[in-house]
Design a protein around this motif. Structure first.
Motif, PDB file in Angstrom:
ATOM      1  N   GLU A   1       1.203  -1.104   0.032  1.00  0.00           N
ATOM      2  CA  GLU A   1       0.324  -0.107  -0.137  1.00  0.00           C
ATOM      3  C   GLU A   1       1.078   1.194   0.208  1.00  0.00           C
ATOM      4  OE1 GLU A   1      -3.359   2.138  -0.460  1.00  0.00           O
ATOM      5  OE2 GLU A   1      -3.229   0.060  -0.853  1.00  0.00           O
ATOM      6  N   LEU A   2       1.781   1.122   0.635  1.00  0.00           N
ATOM      7  CA  LEU A   2       2.826   1.982   0.496  1.00  0.00           C
ATOM      8  C   LEU A   2       3.203   2.570  -0.358  1.00  0.00           C
ATOM      9  CD1 LEU A   2       4.526   2.134   3.922  1.00  0.00           C
ATOM     10  CD2 LEU A   2       2.876   3.410   3.602  1.00  0.00           C
ATOM     11  N   VAL A   3       3.907   1.786  -1.311  1.00  0.00           N
ATOM     12  CA  VAL A   3       4.294   1.626  -2.424  1.00  0.00           C
ATOM     13  C   VAL A   3       2.948   2.365  -3.286  1.00  0.00           C
ATOM     14  CG1 VAL A   3       5.715   0.709  -4.451  1.00  0.00           C
ATOM     15  CG2 VAL A   3       5.907   0.527  -2.571  1.00  0.00           C
ATOM     16  N   LYS A   4       1.791   1.916  -3.207  1.00  0.00           N
ATOM     17  CA  LYS A   4       1.179   2.062  -4.624  1.00  0.00           C
ATOM     18  C   LYS A   4       0.863   3.814  -4.437  1.00  0.00           C
ATOM     19  CE  LYS A   4      -3.713   1.103  -4.987  1.00  0.00           C
ATOM     20  NZ  LYS A   4      -5.138  -0.208  -4.614  1.00  0.00           N
ATOM     21  N   ILE A   5       0.690   3.789  -2.904  1.00  0.00           N
ATOM     22  CA  ILE A   5       0.395   5.327  -2.330  1.00  0.00           C
ATOM     23  C   ILE A   5       1.624   6.618  -3.365  1.00  0.00           C
ATOM     24  CG2 ILE A   5      -1.729   4.465  -1.386  1.00  0.00           C
ATOM     25  CD1 ILE A   5       0.530   5.460   0.765  1.00  0.00           C
ATOM     26  N   GLY A   6       2.587   6.097  -4.178  1.00  0.00           N
ATOM     27  CA  GLY A   6       3.832   6.403  -4.116  1.00  0.00           C
ATOM     28  C   GLY A   6       4.444   6.767  -2.950  1.00  0.00           C
ATOM     29  N   ARG A   7       4.567   6.349  -2.229  1.00  0.00           N
ATOM     30  CA  ARG A   7       5.853   6.884  -0.182  1.00  0.00           C
ATOM     31  C   ARG A   7       6.783   6.180  -1.173  1.00  0.00           C
ATOM     32  NH1 ARG A   7       7.998   9.945   2.849  1.00  0.00           N
ATOM     33  NH2 ARG A   7       7.657   9.346   4.462  1.00  0.00           N
ATOM     34  N   TYR A   8       7.255   5.569  -1.265  1.00  0.00           N
ATOM     35  CA  TYR A   8       8.086   4.667  -1.498  1.00  0.00           C
ATOM     36  C   TYR A   8       7.621   3.867  -3.197  1.00  0.00           C
ATOM     37  CZ  TYR A   8       8.920   5.189   3.270  1.00  0.00           C
ATOM     38  OH  TYR A   8       8.134   5.595   4.714  1.00  0.00           O
ATOM     39  N   SER A   9       8.748   3.384  -3.321  1.00  0.00           N
ATOM     40  CA  SER A   9       9.213   3.858  -4.059  1.00  0.00           C
ATOM     41  C   SER A   9       9.526   1.561  -4.874  1.00  0.00           C
ATOM     42  CB  SER A   9      10.788   3.778  -5.656  1.00  0.00           C
ATOM     43  OG  SER A   9      11.268   3.579  -4.836  1.00  0.00           O
TER      44      SER A   9
ATOM     45  N   GLU B   1      12.847  -0.426  -0.929  1.00  0.00           N
ATOM     46  CA  GLU B   1      12.713   0.852   0.366  1.00  0.00           C
ATOM     47  C   GLU B   1      12.306   1.243   1.291  1.00  0.00           C
ATOM     48  OE1 GLU B   1      12.668   5.641  -0.830  1.00  0.00           O
ATOM     49  OE2 GLU B   1      11.780   4.457  -2.636  1.00  0.00           O
ATOM     50  N   VAL B   2      10.736   0.890   1.477  1.00  0.00           N
ATOM     51  CA  VAL B   2      10.796   0.822   3.079  1.00  0.00           C
ATOM     52  C   VAL B   2      10.964  -0.091   4.155  1.00  0.00           C
ATOM     53  CG1 VAL B   2       8.565   0.146   3.788  1.00  0.00           C
ATOM     54  CG2 VAL B   2       8.037   0.576   0.928  1.00  0.00           C
TER      55      VAL B   2
END
Length: 50
Positions: free
Chosen positions: A16-24, A28-29
């Motif tokens: 979800e963090l990748v999907k919303i663009g917070r991380y690539s 990375e997360v």
């Protein structure tokens, strides 16, 4: 490289963090999370990042 087992709910959170663009990427997360944990639990208490 290492392999890590974790509950599916954690993987979904990473995605979800990748999907919303917070991380690539998931990687990375995880890198950021580990860095922040080490800073909080180890390095700051030893004065390396104060």
């Amino acid at each position: 490289m290492i392999t890590v087992k974790m509950p599916e709910i954690y993987v979904e959170g990473l995605d979800e963090l990748v999907k919303i663009g917070r991380y690539s990427s998931r990687s990375e997360v995880i890198r950021v999370a580990i860095r922040d944990l080490l800073k909080k639990e180890l390095w700051i208490s030893e004065g390396e990042f104060s």
